[in-house]
Design a protein around this motif. Structure first.
Motif, mmCIF file in Angstrom:
data_model
loop_
_atom_site.group_PDB
_atom_site.id
_atom_site.type_symbol
_atom_site.label_atom_id
_atom_site.label_comp_id
_atom_site.label_asym_id
_atom_site.label_seq_id
_atom_site.Cartn_x
_atom_site.Cartn_y
_atom_site.Cartn_z
ATOM 1 N N ASP A 72 58.471 24.133 43.851
ATOM 2 C CA ASP A 72 59.370 23.168 43.196
ATOM 3 C C ASP A 72 60.829 23.602 43.346
ATOM 4 N N SER A 73 61.074 24.899 43.187
ATOM 5 C CA SER A 73 62.428 25.425 43.347
ATOM 6 C C SER A 73 62.904 25.262 44.793
ATOM 7 N N LEU A 74 62.026 25.556 45.733
ATOM 8 C CA LEU A 74 62.366 25.400 47.153
ATOM 9 C C LEU A 74 62.582 23.930 47.499
ATOM 10 N N LEU A 75 61.800 23.053 46.878
ATOM 11 C CA LEU A 75 61.947 21.616 47.105
ATOM 12 C C LEU A 75 63.351 21.146 46.724
ATOM 13 N N THR A 104 56.919 18.939 49.966
ATOM 14 C CA THR A 104 56.143 20.001 49.321
ATOM 15 C C THR A 104 55.099 20.560 50.280
ATOM 16 N N LEU A 105 54.468 19.692 51.037
ATOM 17 C CA LEU A 105 53.489 20.133 52.039
ATOM 18 C C LEU A 105 54.159 21.014 53.095
ATOM 19 N N TYR A 106 55.315 20.587 53.600
ATOM 20 C CA TYR A 106 56.033 21.367 54.602
ATOM 21 C C TYR A 106 56.472 22.725 54.052
ATOM 22 N N ASP A 113 53.132 29.741 53.810
ATOM 23 C CA ASP A 113 51.913 30.347 54.350
ATOM 24 C C ASP A 113 52.158 30.969 55.729
ATOM 25 N N ALA A 114 52.887 30.255 56.588
ATOM 26 C CA ALA A 114 53.144 30.760 57.943
ATOM 27 C C ALA A 114 53.959 32.053 57.897
ATOM 28 N N ILE A 115 54.949 32.104 57.027
ATOM 29 C CA ILE A 115 55.761 33.315 56.906
ATOM 30 C C ILE A 115 54.926 34.452 56.338
ATOM 31 N N ARG A 146 63.113 27.268 53.437
ATOM 32 C CA ARG A 146 63.801 25.973 53.333
ATOM 33 C C ARG A 146 64.166 25.428 54.707
ATOM 34 N N LYS A 147 64.681 26.298 55.565
ATOM 35 C CA LYS A 147 65.072 25.850 56.913
ATOM 36 C C LYS A 147 63.864 25.407 57.724
ATOM 37 N N MET A 148 62.747 26.124 57.601
ATOM 38 C CA MET A 148 61.534 25.733 58.329
ATOM 39 C C MET A 148 61.036 24.373 57.855
ATOM 40 N N ALA A 149 61.025 24.163 56.542
ATOM 41 C CA ALA A 149 60.557 22.892 55.993
ATOM 42 C C ALA A 149 61.476 21.745 56.417
ATOM 43 N N ALA A 150 62.787 21.978 56.372
ATOM 44 C CA ALA A 150 63.741 20.945 56.778
ATOM 45 C C ALA A 150 63.598 20.628 58.266
ATOM 46 N N ALA A 151 63.364 21.653 59.083
ATOM 47 C CA ALA A 151 63.184 21.447 60.523
ATOM 48 C C ALA A 151 61.922 20.627 60.789
ATOM 49 N N LYS A 152 60.862 20.914 60.052
ATOM 50 C CA LYS A 152 59.614 20.160 60.214
ATOM 51 C C LYS A 152 59.825 18.701 59.810
ATOM 52 N N PHE A 153 60.614 18.477 58.773
ATOM 53 C CA PHE A 153 60.925 17.124 58.320
ATOM 54 C C PHE A 153 61.673 16.351 59.404
ATOM 55 N N VAL A 154 62.638 17.006 60.047
ATOM 56 C CA VAL A 154 63.408 16.362 61.114
ATOM 57 C C VAL A 154 62.509 16.026 62.298
#
Length: 122
Positions: A11-14, A35-37, A43-45, A63-71
């Motif tokens: 939630d904090s990372l979101l 949240t899934l990303y 998990d990957a890290i 955060r950067k990995m999740a944002a990159a996956k979103f893009v």
């Protein structure tokens, strides 16, 4: 990390990912996907650094990995795309853009990188 601790951390990372993507806290329609990303990145890290309890020091990478996956969403498996003069190039390995930083973290934890350390013999 307990399930409740993991949820609180995600939630904090979101909140951070939404800030990075200029989304308001009230914009909740993408929360489940983001949240899934974030969970996948966490998990990957954890696998990469061989520690299921990923330290908060690596939250920026998550955060950067999740944002990159979103893009990259909708262009999975694509290495490059362009639309109306805007070009995107994606890595075929989600960890590759972050591997140098993560390897540096692992090296620091193992003591392999002793740059800046002081050793004395008394």
């Amino acid at each position: 990390m307990t399930d409740d601790e993991r949820k609180a951390r995600i939630d904090s990372l979101l909140a951070g990912v939404k800030l990075m993507r200029d989304l308001k806290d009230s914009d909740t329609e993408l929360d489940a996907k983001l949240t899934l990303y974030i969970g996948d990145a966490l998990d990957a890290i954890g696998i990469f650094i061989n520690n299921v309890d990923v330290p908060t020091q690596l939250d920026g990478v998550i955060r950067k990995m999740a944002a990159a996956k979103f893009v990259q969403e909708g262009a999975e498996g694509t290495t490059a795309t362009s639309e109306e003069g805007l070009s995107f190039t994606f890595s075929d390995d989600d960890m590759k853009p972050f591997a140098t930083l993560l390897n540096k973290y692992v090296d620091n934890q193992s003591g392999a990188n002793r740059l800046g350390s002081v050793v004395t013999w008394d």
